[in-house]
Scaffold this motif. Structure first.
Motif, mmCIF file in Angstrom:
data_model
loop_
_atom_site.group_PDB
_atom_site.id
_atom_site.type_symbol
_atom_site.label_atom_id
_atom_site.label_comp_id
_atom_site.label_asym_id
_atom_site.label_seq_id
_atom_site.Cartn_x
_atom_site.Cartn_y
_atom_site.Cartn_z
ATOM 1 N N GLU A 135 68.830 66.437 32.336
ATOM 2 C CA GLU A 135 68.490 65.207 33.052
ATOM 3 C C GLU A 135 69.567 64.167 32.817
ATOM 4 O O GLU A 135 70.216 64.155 31.761
ATOM 5 C CB GLU A 135 67.145 64.649 32.589
ATOM 6 C CG GLU A 135 65.951 65.545 32.881
ATOM 7 C CD GLU A 135 65.502 65.486 34.339
ATOM 8 O OE1 GLU A 135 66.229 64.895 35.180
ATOM 9 O OE2 GLU A 135 64.424 66.029 34.642
ATOM 10 N N LYS A 136 69.734 63.274 33.803
ATOM 11 C CA LYS A 136 70.740 62.221 33.705
ATOM 12 C C LYS A 136 70.085 60.871 33.444
ATOM 13 O O LYS A 136 69.162 60.765 32.653
ATOM 14 C CB LYS A 136 71.608 62.231 34.958
ATOM 15 C CG LYS A 136 72.421 63.526 35.088
ATOM 16 C CD LYS A 136 73.430 63.457 36.206
ATOM 17 C CE LYS A 136 74.271 64.729 36.257
ATOM 18 N NZ LYS A 136 75.312 64.681 37.313
ATOM 19 N N HIS A 137 70.558 59.818 34.136
ATOM 20 C CA HIS A 137 70.114 58.458 33.819
ATOM 21 C C HIS A 137 68.652 58.230 34.185
ATOM 22 O O HIS A 137 67.961 57.453 33.533
ATOM 23 C CB HIS A 137 71.007 57.463 34.542
ATOM 24 C CG HIS A 137 70.907 56.061 34.024
ATOM 25 N ND1 HIS A 137 71.060 55.742 32.696
ATOM 26 C CD2 HIS A 137 70.663 54.885 34.664
ATOM 27 C CE1 HIS A 137 70.926 54.440 32.538
ATOM 28 N NE2 HIS A 137 70.675 53.905 33.714
ATOM 29 N N VAL A 138 68.201 58.870 35.234
ATOM 30 C CA VAL A 138 66.781 58.891 35.568
ATOM 31 C C VAL A 138 66.366 60.350 35.676
ATOM 32 O O VAL A 138 67.200 61.224 35.939
ATOM 33 C CB VAL A 138 66.463 58.141 36.877
ATOM 34 C CG1 VAL A 138 66.803 56.664 36.747
ATOM 35 C CG2 VAL A 138 67.220 58.745 38.054
ATOM 36 N N LEU A 139 65.092 60.626 35.499
ATOM 37 C CA LEU A 139 64.621 62.003 35.490
ATOM 38 C C LEU A 139 64.364 62.493 36.913
ATOM 39 O O LEU A 139 63.784 61.779 37.725
ATOM 40 C CB LEU A 139 63.346 62.129 34.660
ATOM 41 C CG LEU A 139 63.411 61.591 33.217
ATOM 42 C CD1 LEU A 139 62.142 61.972 32.454
ATOM 43 C CD2 LEU A 139 64.647 62.109 32.487
ATOM 44 N N SER A 140 64.783 63.707 37.198
ATOM 45 C CA SER A 140 64.587 64.264 38.540
ATOM 46 C C SER A 140 63.635 65.458 38.551
ATOM 47 O O SER A 140 63.045 65.749 39.578
ATOM 48 C CB SER A 140 65.940 64.695 39.127
ATOM 49 O OG SER A 140 66.587 65.637 38.286
#
Length: 911
Positions: A868-873
């Protein structure tokens, strides 16, 4: 779930059932449940059937008052978002979409007066044909048409795409080379064109240009829609692609793909309808263009059809980008290593050339030395620049010199030196006469023909509003350019509140609106533009307005949060069409020019579509959303005004559902920057969310939710956040129902940084949740912004962190605003989360925060979500984060149970 009960016209039906004009609340709830069943997987239908039974039990008689109840999470799936779709020419019909989190959407078509409604599950791309027919695509590549007069429906199978010309429908079947069918108003196929790979309707909707492919032969053809007459423009064994019509339909251009040999580098073709002549530019025959260049992938035709702009690619360039080879980073490089490799000295960057079909002349416009391009509004001049001209430099948008070239004779001159590369600071006028740019806190105008610069000084220099970024520079006075009047006769500028009309030479300026007097921000509604602002390679062309005609403006009042749409007549003061203590947006005017449509919502009012008629005060709600909300308790929002650092600012307080002033409620404070515009925003309670927090959900769980505005101070971002928050909390606690002993703070990204800093100070919170927040400004000043292949210096010096100086100019301000140096002051448990692959705010920030709390023997839990990056997908991770934050607040603010994952030495799998 619409405003009316109606039956869906199934793909196989001949008749679309109609709705009743005025549904009861019982009917609306039933419709909500039934519509949900249409979209639910089997495992969810049981809960919806239960919902229907509840409706039956609680509504034994139509019209009887229904006792409201608490909304539980298993009913959240009933909620949907409302999106406008189309408005018929004379305003008699509208179409709109209900979007569900499950991905199964519903398209509605409603008559604006009778409320007659057709429901089309999973309907997509749509169009009205006059006021009598509506068409859209349904799953399975079905074109569904409805006769809006008698309700009959007809389906056309195997339709991948379609277009409308008068009463004729043109469809293309599925597959690489489909069949074009021309269908009349009676549903009869007038003629067919087989083997069509690409097609495009001309602006007048009278001709179609298409590329057909049969075996190894490719052809470009023109088809007259009225009688099916076909004209073959080109045949070739090479691939033909990228059809493009001239803006007024005077010609059509396309590209011939190169076959990769030295003798075939592709060609650009343009057919002039007026001259009935085909012009061809063959790259291999050019003596002026580099031998390594071949025709690229797209083209643009000038408005007058005299110039064709096309991309060229270097066929010989094949950069060595072995990821396993050693990287060489040099401090004197013009750019950081990732950016240097991405551009490769601009070798791999497509170049632009211009071709003059009438003369056959061709000239290259961009190269490795000047790779960026902006065309003037009339496409007679090219503005080129080099983003690395003054590199290395440490701004978000690098300064560069701008050179303007007259395409008629190739004459060049430098007209702007060491100016920002920020696209929003430089526009070309739509008529091609001027370049408008923002420099040193004011707007300037450059006359291309006369080569003169003029300062567009407004009579009153607007002050930056309290909620605008305070960067410590004149940029705080930038509010944007609206566009230009017809024929480039006047430039239209924004200040903090109003719209100004300024002479191009700066000799005078007139204020068109009167927003400053009431703190009302006026801006042109998008629909008002005669021509919208549009991209032009690496820049933008300004919008164009016709001030001889009525203009429509959006309005937002900073004092009370009211919004609306105003009408501005030539020579008159603006007057409201609609102006309310609600959020009004998505304004549309029917092509007929008499009827308008807009969306209206409030925190406790799910979005609805409203129509009106110009010159009349009457307005009517045509479509609603989430009518099932009427069965449940809901909260409300309130604007809270307070003063901090000598300034007045506002925050939004959200009351719990079924609020009672006799109770004490916990409160969650969600922190970021300016949030007062959330006052009238309706947020569906859908879970999960990408950052784990949904204000509506917490309102439904018996929390107050507070969204304060934080105004940063240059060089003292952390303490400014603390000062603003203290003032806001002091004011909001005047509402006696908030339990000041049970308050929590949450923030993500920049809000995560603020939460981290506040955690180190004396504060009123029992617990703090921080997501993807910075803890060390000094270290992060040296961070590489991997998502953008750039350095991050600007973010700290003049961007969101607002330090005002570099780390090496003033270390102390970086230290005093960095939570990492203050963590001894943490006094409450913290929940920290991050995506393992977050490179926007590097995940190491959250890990180091955890490590510091561990070493200091402070209480805290860190959640790291893989991939996951800056927000969760990932929906599974979103759900997990939402649940864990909810459980964390419930434990700390509601004396809820402690969960296993909160306890020491937890060895579960995280979910």
């Amino acid at each position: 779930m619409g405003s009316d009960r109606s039956a869906a016209a199934s793909p196989g039906s001949r008749t679309a059932a109609e709705s009743e004009p005025e549904p009861t609340k019982y009917g609306v709830l039933m419709e909500a449940a039934v519509q949900h069943v249409m979209h639910c997987p089997v495992r969810k239908i049981r809960s919806v059937i239960f919902f229907i039974l509840v409706c039956l039990v609680s509504c034994p008689a139509m019209g009887q008052a229904k006792q409201k109840k608490a909304l539980t999470q298993d009913q959240y799936a009933l909620w949907h978002q409302l999106f406008m779709d189309k408005f018929s020419e004379h305003g008699n019909w509208i179409s709109y979409l209900h979007h569900y989190k499950t991905g199964s959407d519903t398209l509605f078509v409603t008559h604006t007066r009778t409320k007659r409604t057709f429901i089309l599950p999973n309907g997509t791309k749509s169009a009205f044909i006059g006021e009598t027919k509506f068409v859209c695509l349904l799953p399975g590549n079905v074109l569904h048409g409805i006769n809006l007069q008698n309700g009959s429906a007809e389906n056309t199978p195997d339709v991948e795409d379609f277009a409308i010309s008068g009463t004729t429908i043109i469809t293309r079947s599925t597959g690489r080379s489909g069949v074009l069918k021309f269908i009349d108003n009676q549903g009869k196929v007038k003629f067919r064109i087989p083997h069509v790979r690409q097609w495009k309707l001309n602006p007048a909707k009278t001709l179609i240009a298409c590329i057909t492919e049969l075996e190894d032969t490719h052809s470009v053809q023109l088809i007259r829609i009225g009688d099916g007459t076909q004209t073959t423009l080109e045949k070739s064994r090479e691939l033909l692609h990228f059809l493009e019509w001239q803006e007024k339909g005077q010609g059509v251009a396309f590209l011939k793909n190169p076959d990769g040999t030295d003798f075939d580098r592709g060609a650009v073709c343009y057919y002039s309808l007026a001259k009935q002549k085909m012009h061809r530019f063959v790259m291999a025959n050019s003596v002026h263009l580099p031998k390594a260049m071949a025709v690229g992938t797209s083209l643009t035709i000038s408005e007058d059809g005299q110039r064709i702009f096309f991309y060229m690619d270097d066929t010989l360039h094949s950069p060595d980008k072995d990821a396993k080879s050693v990287q060489v980073w040099n401090t004197t490089d013009k750019d950081v290593y990732p950016a240097k490799m991405a551009t490769d000295g601009w070798q791999g960057y497509s170049k632009v050339a211009v071709w003059f079909p009438d003369t056959g002349e061709c000239r290259q416009l961009t190269d490795n030395r000047m790779p960026h391009l902006l065309l003037s509004g009339d496409q007679r001049h090219a503005i080129t620049s080099d983003p690395l001209a003054y590199a290395p430099q440490f701004k978000q948008f690098s300064d560069r010199d701008y050179v303007i070239t007259d395409l008629a004779d190739g004459a060049q001159h430098l007209f702007l030196e060491q100016f920002s590369g920020n696209q929003s600071y430089l526009f070309v006028s739509p008529g091609g006469k001027y370049v408008t740019y923002f420099r040193n806190g004011t707007w300037w105008n450059y006359n291309i023909r006369k080569a003169t610069h003029h300062n567009l000084v407004l009579p009153v220099r607007a002050s930056a509003r309290v909620n605008d970024a305070e960067s410590g520079s004149d940029d705080s006075f930038y509010f944007g350019i609206a566009g230009w009047d017809l024929d480039d006769s006047a430039v239209l500028l924004y200040d903090a509140y109003d719209i100004w009309k300024a002479a191009p030479d700066g000799s005078r300026a007139v204020r068109l609106t009167h927003g400053k007097e009431t703190n009302t921000v006026f801006r042109f509604a998008k629909q008002s533009a005669a021509k919208h602002s549009k991209p032009s390679y690496d820049g933008r062309v300004s919008a164009q307005y016709d001030l001889t005609k009525p203009q429509y403006l959006t309005a937002y009042n900073e004092k009370d949060g009211n919004t609306g749409i105003f009408e501005l007549m030539p020579g008159h003061k603006e007057k409201p069409l609609v102006y309310k203590d609600r959020r009004i947006d998505n304004f549309l005017i029917a092509q007929g020019g008499k009827h308008f449509l807009f969306m209206e919502q409030d925190f406790d009012l799910s979005p609805q579509l409203v129509t009106g008629k110009l010159g009349s005060q009457k307005q009517a709600v045509v479509a609603t959303s989430n009518r099932q909300q009427e069965a449940y308790y809901w909260g409300r929002s309130e604007l809270i005004t307070y003063r901090a650092m000598g300034k007045s600012m506002s925050g939004v307080l959200i009351y719990p559902a079924n609020y009672s002033p006799d109770r004490k409620y916990p409160m969650v404070v969600d922190i970021y920057e300016s949030q007062e515009k959330e006052l009238h925003v309706y947020t569906i309670p859908h879970l999960p969310a990408s950052i784990g927090f949904n204000a509506t959900h917490y309102m439904l769980q018996d929390y107050f939710v507070f969204l304060p505005t934080i105004v940063p101070a240059v060089g003292d971002t952390g303490n400014a956040a603390m000062a603003c928050l203290n003032a806001a909390i002091e004011k909001v606690l005047e509402i006696g129902s908030i339990d000041k002993e049970r308050m929590g703070l949450i923030g993500h990204s920049y809000g995560g940084f603020e939460a981290n800093f506040i955690a180190t100070q004396k504060h009123p919170f029992r617990t703090i949740v921080s997501g993807s927040g910075i803890i060390d400004l000094a270290t992060n000043f040296l961070h590489v912004a991997w998502d953008y292949n750039s350095d991050d210096y600007w973010m700290y010096e003049s961007g969101q962190m607002r330090m005002g100086k570099s780390l090496y100019e003033d270390r102390e301000r970086y230290y005093r605003n960095s939570p990492v140096f203050l963590l001894e002051g943490v006094s409450v448990p913290m929940l920290i989360w991050t995506g393992a692959d977050d490179r926007h705010v590097d995940a190491e920030n959250s890990i180091k925060l955890y490590m510091a709390l561990r070493r200091l023997r402070k209480q805290g839990v860190l959640l790291i979500y893989p991939d996951e990056k800056h927000v969760l997908s990932n929906p599974k991770n979103q759900q997990d984060l939402r649940q864990k934050i909810e459980e964390w607040f419930a434990f700390h603010l509601k004396d809820g149970p402690i969960r296993p994952w909160m306890q020491s030495d937890y060895t579960g799998n995280g979910h």
